[in-house]
Design an enzyme around this catalytic site. Structure first.
Site, PDB file in Angstrom:
ATOM      1  N   HIS A  14      63.411  47.455  47.710  1.00  0.00           N
ATOM      2  CA  HIS A  14      63.768  48.464  48.714  1.00  0.00           C
ATOM      3  C   HIS A  14      62.559  48.774  49.599  1.00  0.00           C
ATOM      4  CE1 HIS A  14      67.600  49.256  46.760  1.00  0.00           C
ATOM      5  NE2 HIS A  14      67.886  50.167  47.675  1.00  0.00           N
ATOM      6  N   HIS A  25      62.195  53.128  40.240  1.00  0.00           N
ATOM      7  CA  HIS A  25      60.917  52.429  40.335  1.00  0.00           C
ATOM      8  C   HIS A  25      59.773  53.382  40.022  1.00  0.00           C
ATOM      9  CE1 HIS A  25      62.110  48.503  41.862  1.00  0.00           C
ATOM     10  NE2 HIS A  25      62.982  49.112  42.642  1.00  0.00           N
TER      11      HIS A  25
END
Length: 380
Positions: free
Chosen positions: A167, A214
Site C-alpha cells: 500500500h 503493517h
C-alpha cells in the site's frame, strides 16, 4: 541500530498509534458458563455494542473473531471500540486507495478525462513497484503485527507477509509519478502538486498502521523502496515509453514477460493472496500495454490539443457532467468485461484441470487396472 529496527517492526508502536487515534481493544472476559463477552465500559455499553468483524480465524494470533461481542467456547479475539469516528472513516477510506476498487476506477478515469500518457506511465510504474513488493514479501517472510495487542480491521490479506507495505509502495509511486510526469503535459503549480502527493501518500501509509496490517518498519521500507525504484528507473521512462508504443516486439514482450514472471513467482508453503493479486496486476499491465500499442498503430493516441504543456481544463458544470458520464459508462463496461472474462477463464481452467486430473487418474489408476483386467482375460 538492531534494537531500533526490532522496535519499529514490533506491534507496540502500531497499538500505541491506534490508541492515539481512538481505536481500542476490548478485552474479553469468560464467565462461568463458558461464554465470552466483552465487558461494559465507562459508558456502560452492553455486550454486543462494541465493534467486531466476521466469524473467522486470525492466522497470526490464534484468536477467533466473534460476532456481536459474544462467543461460545474457545479463545475469543478481543473486540475493538472506535472513539474517533472521523479518523476511523478517514483512515479506512485512505486504506481503500490501495485496493482493486481504486485502481479499477481511478486509473481509467485519468485516461478518459485527463491524459492517456499519465495513465500509461502510472500503470508501468505501479506494476513494477507492486511486483517487487509482493516478491519481497514472500521471500523475506516477515509476519504482520500480531493481534493482540494490535487491532486488525482487514482480514483478506492477513495471510500475507508484512514487509514491505505494498500500500505504501503504490501510494508513493502513484502520487510522485504523477508529480514528476505531469509538468511536461499539464500546467499546474508544482508546490500544490507536491503538497497533494505528500498528503495522499502519508494518509495511505498511516492507514496501514491504523488498520493494524503493517508495522512502522513495513511502511517505512515500502515508501523507501518505492522511492528508490522510481529514482533508478526515472532516466529510462521516456525510452521505455517509446519502445512500448512503437516497437514491433512490444506486444510480444508485454504478453511474454508477465507470463514468465507469474510462472517464476516464489512458491509459498501456505495459501496467500499475494500470487493471485500479483498475477492480476501483471495481467492489467499486459493488456494495457498491448492496448496502448494498438492505439498508437491506429493513430488513436488522444493527445491533448495544443502546445505541451497545456493548461488544465476549466471545470464547468457541463464538463463535469460529461466526465462523470464518461467515467460511469467506462466503469460499467470495464467491470462487465472483467466479470465476463473472469467467468470464461475460470470455466476454461476448471475444464482443463478436470481433464488433466482425469487423465492422470486414468493413467495411474484406471488404465493400469484396465490393462491388468484385459491381460488377465486374454490369458484366460
Amino acid at each position: 541500530m538492531l534494537e531500533l529496527l526490532a522496535y519499529l517492526n514490533g506491534p507496540e508502536p502500531v497499538a500505541r498509534f491506534q490508541r492515539r487515534c481512538g481505536l481500542f481493544l476490548v478485552e474479553a472476559a469468560r464467565d462461568s458458563r463458558g461464554r465470552t463477552c466483552a465487558p461494559a465500559h465507562a459508558d456502560n455499553k452492553p455486550c454486543g455494542q462494541v465493534q467486531g468483524t466476521g466469524d473467522h480465524q486470525d492466522n497470526n494470533s490464534g484468536y477467533k473473531y466473534m460476532v456481536n461481542g459474544c462467543g461460545v467456547g474457545g479463545r475469543s479475539r478481543p473486540q475493538y471500540e472506535v472513539r474517533n469516528w472521523l479518523l476511523h472513516v478517514l483512515f479506512l477510506f485512505s486504506s481503500a486507495l490501495g485496493h482493486e476498487i481504486f485502481y479499477i476506477t481511478c486509473l481509467p478515469c485519468i485516461h478518459w478525462n485527463l491524459d492517456p500518457f499519465l495513465c500509461r506511465r502510472l500503470i508501468n510504474i505501479w506494476t513494477l513497484v507492486m511486483y517487487v513488493g509482493q516478491v519481497m514479501k514472500d521471500v523475506l517472510k516477515l509476519p504482520r503485527p500480531p493481534s493482540p495487542p494490535v487491532v486488525k480491521l482487514e482480514t483478506r490479506v492477513d495471510a500475507e507477509y508484512g514487509l514491505p507495505s505494498t500500500h505504501a509502495m503504490a501510494a508513493t509511486s502513484i502520487s510522485f509519478t504523477i508529480l514528476l510526469s505531469a509538468p511536461a503535459r499539464l500546467q499546474f503549480q508544482f508546490e500544490v502538486g507536491l503538497l497533494i502527493a505528500v498528503t495522499l501518500s502519508s494518509l495511505v501509509c498511516l492507514s496501514r498502521l491504523y488498520t493494524g496490517m503493517h508495522s512502522v518498519l513495513d511502511v517505512i521500507c515500502g515508501a523507501l523502496i518505492s522511492a528508490l525504484l522510481m529514482l533508478f528507473t526515472y532516466p529510462y521512462w521516456e525510452t521505455f515509453d517509446h519502445f512500448q508504443l512503437t516497437s514491433r516486439i512490444s506486444p510480444i514482450v508485454a504478453l511474454a514477460l508477465p507470463l514468465f514472471l507469474s510462472y517464476t513467482y516464489p512458491e509459498l508453503d501456505h495459501y496467500s493472496t499475494t500470487r493471485g493479486d500479483t498475477t492480476t496486476i501483471l495481467g492489467v499491465a499486459a493488456g494495457s500495454s498491448v492496448g496502448y500499442w494498438v492505439n498508437e498503430q491506429l493513430g488513436q493516441t488522444f493527445e491533448p490539443q495544443g502546445v505541451l504543456p497545456v493548461p488544465l481544463p476549466t471545470l464547468t458544470a457541463h464538463g463535469l457532467a460529461v466526465s462523470v458520464a464518461r467515467c460511469l459508462l467506462g466503469i460499467v463496461a470495464l467491470v462487465g468485461t472483467r466479470q465476463i472474462v473472469k467467468a470464461l477463464s475460470l470455466r476454461v481452467l476448471y475444464s482443463w484441470a478436470w481433464h488433466v486430473g482425469t487423465g492422470h487418474l486414468l493413467h495411474h489408476v484406471g488404465l493400469g487396472s484396465l490393462f491388468r483386467t484385459g491381460w488377465t482375460g486374454m490369458k484366460e
